[in-house]
Design a protein around this motif. Structure first.
Motif, PDB file in Angstrom:
ATOM      1  N   PHE A 191      -1.269   1.920   8.545  1.00  0.00           N
ATOM      2  CA  PHE A 191      -0.889   0.621   9.094  1.00  0.00           C
ATOM      3  C   PHE A 191      -2.088  -0.318   9.193  1.00  0.00           C
ATOM      4  CE2 PHE A 191       2.551   3.265  10.622  1.00  0.00           C
ATOM      5  CZ  PHE A 191       3.658   2.449  10.446  1.00  0.00           C
ATOM      6  N   SER A 192      -1.825  -1.591   8.925  1.00  0.00           N
ATOM      7  CA  SER A 192      -2.768  -2.662   9.216  1.00  0.00           C
ATOM      8  C   SER A 192      -2.166  -3.437  10.383  1.00  0.00           C
ATOM      9  CB  SER A 192      -2.946  -3.580   7.995  1.00  0.00           C
ATOM     10  OG  SER A 192      -3.491  -2.862   6.908  1.00  0.00           O
ATOM     11  N   GLU A 193      -2.619  -3.098  11.580  1.00  0.00           N
ATOM     12  CA  GLU A 193      -2.016  -3.584  12.814  1.00  0.00           C
ATOM     13  C   GLU A 193      -0.540  -3.191  12.851  1.00  0.00           C
ATOM     14  OE1 GLU A 193      -2.873  -7.728  13.523  1.00  0.00           O
ATOM     15  OE2 GLU A 193      -4.945  -7.276  14.030  1.00  0.00           O
ATOM     16  N   GLY A 256       0.313   2.989  19.695  1.00  0.00           N
ATOM     17  CA  GLY A 256       0.457   1.753  18.952  1.00  0.00           C
ATOM     18  C   GLY A 256      -0.869   1.209  18.481  1.00  0.00           C
ATOM     19  N   HIS A 257      -0.833   0.038  17.884  1.00  0.00           N
ATOM     20  CA  HIS A 257      -2.077  -0.606  17.456  1.00  0.00           C
ATOM     21  C   HIS A 257      -2.994  -0.791  18.655  1.00  0.00           C
ATOM     22  CE1 HIS A 257      -4.948  -3.281  15.692  1.00  0.00           C
ATOM     23  NE2 HIS A 257      -4.589  -4.287  16.468  1.00  0.00           N
ATOM     24  N   PHE A 258      -2.447  -1.230  19.774  1.00  0.00           N
ATOM     25  CA  PHE A 258      -3.183  -1.259  21.025  1.00  0.00           C
ATOM     26  C   PHE A 258      -2.208  -1.042  22.166  1.00  0.00           C
ATOM     27  CE2 PHE A 258      -1.694  -5.561  20.583  1.00  0.00           C
ATOM     28  CZ  PHE A 258      -1.511  -6.040  21.870  1.00  0.00           C
ATOM     29  N   TYR A 270       7.941  -1.740  14.586  1.00  0.00           N
ATOM     30  CA  TYR A 270       7.510  -1.742  13.193  1.00  0.00           C
ATOM     31  C   TYR A 270       7.461  -0.328  12.600  1.00  0.00           C
ATOM     32  CZ  TYR A 270       3.021  -0.647  15.444  1.00  0.00           C
ATOM     33  OH  TYR A 270       2.034  -0.088  16.206  1.00  0.00           O
ATOM     34  N   ARG A 271       7.866   0.673  13.381  1.00  0.00           N
ATOM     35  CA  ARG A 271       7.942   2.039  12.866  1.00  0.00           C
ATOM     36  C   ARG A 271       8.987   2.793  13.676  1.00  0.00           C
ATOM     37  NH1 ARG A 271       2.299   4.872  14.986  1.00  0.00           N
ATOM     38  NH2 ARG A 271       2.397   4.137  17.148  1.00  0.00           N
TER      39      ARG A 271
END
Length: 342
Positions: A191-193, A256-258, A270-271
């Motif tokens: 993932f990109s973010e 998560g991303h953050f 997103y997933r």
């Protein structure tokens, strides 16, 4: 054109992997990272932290496997998801936790925060909130190491998103041309973010290094033995004046991303949870523990002892951070500007 050495590895297990003492060190490194990140996850959810944190849960084998081969004199650059790299390279857990809590006792006196942990005495040149920024810093450090001629190496950790930055091509070019002792470690977590890498990345990331004749290893980033083996070859190549190496470690971030990204996503996603659960079953710590005990490489009691000791260390570090003094805002002036001459 494909040039250079290609290595595809999923690890050979304890029988062909690290000896018992090294295996215990790898296990301890991964468990320390995991427990710290879990504590930060919980404190973030409780609203105790002064800022956002990007957690490394699920990717511990990459930092542990690579940094096991590094000495304090070697250099490492990191990313916004850098706690694991800092700890695996030997950074002080108390100082890191205090930094994240914005306390004076922090490694950057509370002025850097989660995305800027650094310790020059350990060769940790810093985490970085700018995507791909560590690539040029590590390459510059590798140039300095080559000039010193004393066998130091530099390692750059970066993500699959950073592989699309032009600086990767520039640093691959110059490091190959000049034979610099730098190890590029791409932590490909998919993932990109919030965007799947397949939607923003054309071709295969390792092929970008092959185009410059840089030796490449593609490994299962959730198999610490595979990472350890590939990193050992890459670091040794750098120390022997053999030039740069490139490792792609395929892994996954469970968080998560953050933390608190749900507020940004406003209920969206997103997933799929099924995807996350599939990767949970490939947990690098559980896999390594199972491999060690199944092969009788180390007694389970030794691993239990490490678990208990790490739990105490993390509890102590969290208490130390909470009890610390708030960062001094007046430091901003002295950290940014040289003092006036009398």
């Amino acid at each position: 054109m494909t040039t250079g050495l290609d290595v595809t590895s999923t690890g050979s297990g304890p029988g062909g992997g690290p000896p018992a003492a090294e295996a215990l060190r790898l296990y301890e490194s991964m468990v320390l990272i995991r427990r710290v990140e879990e504590r930060l996850r919980d404190d973030s959810a409780a609203g105790k932290l002064p800022g956002a944190v990007h957690l490394y849960i699920g990717e511990e084998a990459v930092a542990a496997g690579v940094c096991a081969h590094l000495e304090d004199r070697d250099y490492a650059t990191s990313t916004h998801r850098g706690h694991g790299h800092f700890l695996a390279k030997g950074g002080d857990v108390r100082a890191m936790m205090a930094e994240i809590w914005a306390k004076r006792e922090g490694i950057c006196r509370g002025m850097g925060g989660s995305m800027h942990v650094a310790d020059i005495s350990k060769g940790i040149l810093g985490a970085n909130g700018i995507v791909g920024a560590g690539l040029s810093i590590a390459t510059g450090a590798a140039f300095g190491a080559k000039l010193d001629g004393d066998g130091k190496v530099a390692v750059c950790f970066f993500g699959d998103g950073a592989s699309n930055q032009g600086v990767l091509m520039e640093t691959l070019n110059v490091s190959s041309l000049w034979g610099l002792p730098v190890v590029f470690v791409c932590e490909n977590n998919g993932f990109s973010e919030f965007t799947p890498s397949a939607e923003v990345t054309s071709g295969r990331i390792p092929d970008r290094a092959r185009a410059f004749g840089v030796p490449v290893a593609e490994v299962d980033g959730n198999d610490v033995t595979a990472v350890w083996q590939a990193a050992g070859e890459a670091v040794q190549r750098g120390r022997a004046n053999g030039g740069p190496s490139f490792i792609e470690a395929r892994t996954y971030r469970i968080q998560g991303h953050f933390e608190a990204e749900s507020f940004v996503l406003s209920g969206g996603g997103y997933r799929a949870e099924e995807e996350i659960e599939t990767w949970r079953q490939r947990d690098p710590i559980a896999r390594f523990r199972s491999a060690l005990t199944s092969a009788a490489t180390v007694p389970a009691a030794d691993l239990d002892r490490i678990d208990a000791e790490v739990a105490d260390r993390v509890a102590d570090a969290a208490a130390y951070a909470e009890a610390g003094e708030p960062a001094d805002p007046e430091l901003a002036e002295t950290l940014m500007f040289a003092p006036e001459e009398a």
